[in-house]
Write an enzyme that holds these catalytic residues in place. Structure first.
Site, mmCIF file in Angstrom:
data_model
loop_
_atom_site.group_PDB
_atom_site.id
_atom_site.type_symbol
_atom_site.label_atom_id
_atom_site.label_comp_id
_atom_site.label_asym_id
_atom_site.label_seq_id
_atom_site.Cartn_x
_atom_site.Cartn_y
_atom_site.Cartn_z
ATOM 1 C CB SER A 179 -0.817 0.090 1.267
ATOM 2 O OG SER A 179 -1.749 -1.137 1.183
HETATM 3 N N1 SAH Z 1 -0.527 -4.722 3.959
HETATM 4 C C1 SAH Z 1 0.275 -5.296 3.015
HETATM 5 C C2 SAH Z 1 -0.609 -4.676 1.662
HETATM 6 C C3 SAH Z 1 -1.468 -5.701 1.368
HETATM 7 S S1 SAH Z 1 -2.279 -5.628 -0.141
HETATM 8 C C4 SAH Z 1 1.518 -4.651 2.797
HETATM 9 O O1 SAH Z 1 1.726 -3.897 3.769
HETATM 10 O O2 SAH Z 1 2.359 -4.682 2.032
HETATM 11 C C5 SAH Z 1 -3.564 -6.698 0.294
HETATM 12 C C6 SAH Z 1 -3.157 -8.259 0.501
HETATM 13 O O3 SAH Z 1 -4.522 -9.008 0.730
HETATM 14 C C7 SAH Z 1 -2.977 -8.890 -0.622
HETATM 15 O O4 SAH Z 1 -1.336 -9.427 -0.559
HETATM 16 C C8 SAH Z 1 -3.944 -10.085 -1.079
HETATM 17 O O5 SAH Z 1 -3.248 -11.035 -1.327
HETATM 18 C C9 SAH Z 1 -4.381 -10.072 0.471
HETATM 19 N N2 SAH Z 1 -5.796 -10.829 0.526
HETATM 20 C C10 SAH Z 1 -7.009 -10.645 -0.156
HETATM 21 N N3 SAH Z 1 -7.924 -11.151 -0.003
HETATM 22 C C11 SAH Z 1 -7.476 -11.935 1.333
HETATM 23 C C12 SAH Z 1 -8.132 -12.934 2.275
HETATM 24 N N4 SAH Z 1 -9.395 -13.163 1.934
HETATM 25 N N5 SAH Z 1 -7.513 -13.385 3.225
HETATM 26 C C13 SAH Z 1 -6.097 -13.012 3.350
HETATM 27 N N6 SAH Z 1 -5.418 -12.389 2.509
HETATM 28 C C14 SAH Z 1 -6.221 -11.656 1.486
#
Ligand code: SAH
Length: 215
Positions: A65
């Site tokens: 993000s």
């Molecule tokens: N917090 C992260 C950014 C994440 S982007 C950072 O600091 O880099 C969102 C993430 O959520 C992605 O990696 C995606 O694979 C994950 N995601 C999406 N749906 C999900 C679910 N149902 N359970 C767990 N992770 C999920």
């Protein structure tokens, strides 16, 4: 890859930019961002991009993000030392590192095994061992580790599963970008004994929260 003076210089500029924007008044967050080498959460060829205030691809069509967004979600969580925090969407592990640096006990769940493993490596590289990583479906939360003081969702939730509320302690907070389509509303829910208070905190664009584990 190391954390050099050059990286520290770029990081300082980024943190200054975020401070100047005026959204972030919790200095602890800016200080923590100054300590965490964000470039170590991206592939080495992209280190220049790590200190731009932009989201960036991390593989599997996911992104780390935007720094301002990470800071803003963290501020909404009002992190206290020893808070048990569930993060849904580990991604690169950067957000988890920030929460851990602020003294929280972090439980983070990711639906891509490869991203979870990469995040583990990233966290180890910066010397953070106190983050608990899980491969699974965040829609289910982590019942074995609940209840949490705070739950942070870092993907756009088209709906709000009961687990997000049932795994929250009384007095706890849920921060989640809510909505279908390209733009979501950042919501904060506060669970009190009698009710759930709902607040809106502006528009954001996240990758979607998807159902079920991936490979
Ligand atoms: N917090 C992260 C950014 C994440 S982007 C950072 O600091 O880099 C969102 C993430 O959520 C992605 O990696 C995606 O694979 C994950 N995601 C999406 N749906 C999900 C679910 N149902 N359970 C767990 N992770 C999920």
């Amino acid at each position: 890859m190391k954390d050099s003076f050059k990286h520290k210089g770029m990081r300082k500029k980024l943190v200054e930019k975020i401070r100047q924007e005026g959204w972030i008044h919790d200095e602890r967050i800016l200080e923590a961002m100054m300590r965490i080498p964000r470039h170590l959460f991206l592939d080495s060829s992209f280190e220049e991009y790590a200190y731009q205030d932009r989201p960036f691809p991390i593989g599997n069509e996911q992104t780390i993000s935007q720094p301002t967004t990470v800071a803003f979600q963290t501020q909404l969580l009002e992190v206290k030392k020893n808070d048990r925090i569930l993060e849904v969407g580990t991604g690169s592990g950067y957000q988890a590192a920030l929460l851990a640096d602020l003294g929280a006990r972090v439980f983070t769940i990711e639906r891509f095994k490869s991203l979870k493993e990469k995040a583990r490596k990233n966290l180890r590289m910066i010397g953070f061992q106190g983050v608990n990583l899980f491969y699974g479906d965040g829609y289910k939360g982590l019942p074995a580790y609940a209840p949490f003081h705070k739950i942070l969702v870092t993907a756009a939730a088209p709906e709000l599963p009961d687990t997000f509320f049932s795994q929250l302690r009384e007095g706890g907070m849920l921060v989640v970008p809510f909505g279908k389509g390209g733009v979501q509303t950042m919501k904060r829910f506060i669970k009190t004994q009698e009710e759930i208070i709902e607040e809106n905190h502006g528009d954001f664009a996240f990758v979607p929260l998807l159902r079920d584990k991936a490979e």
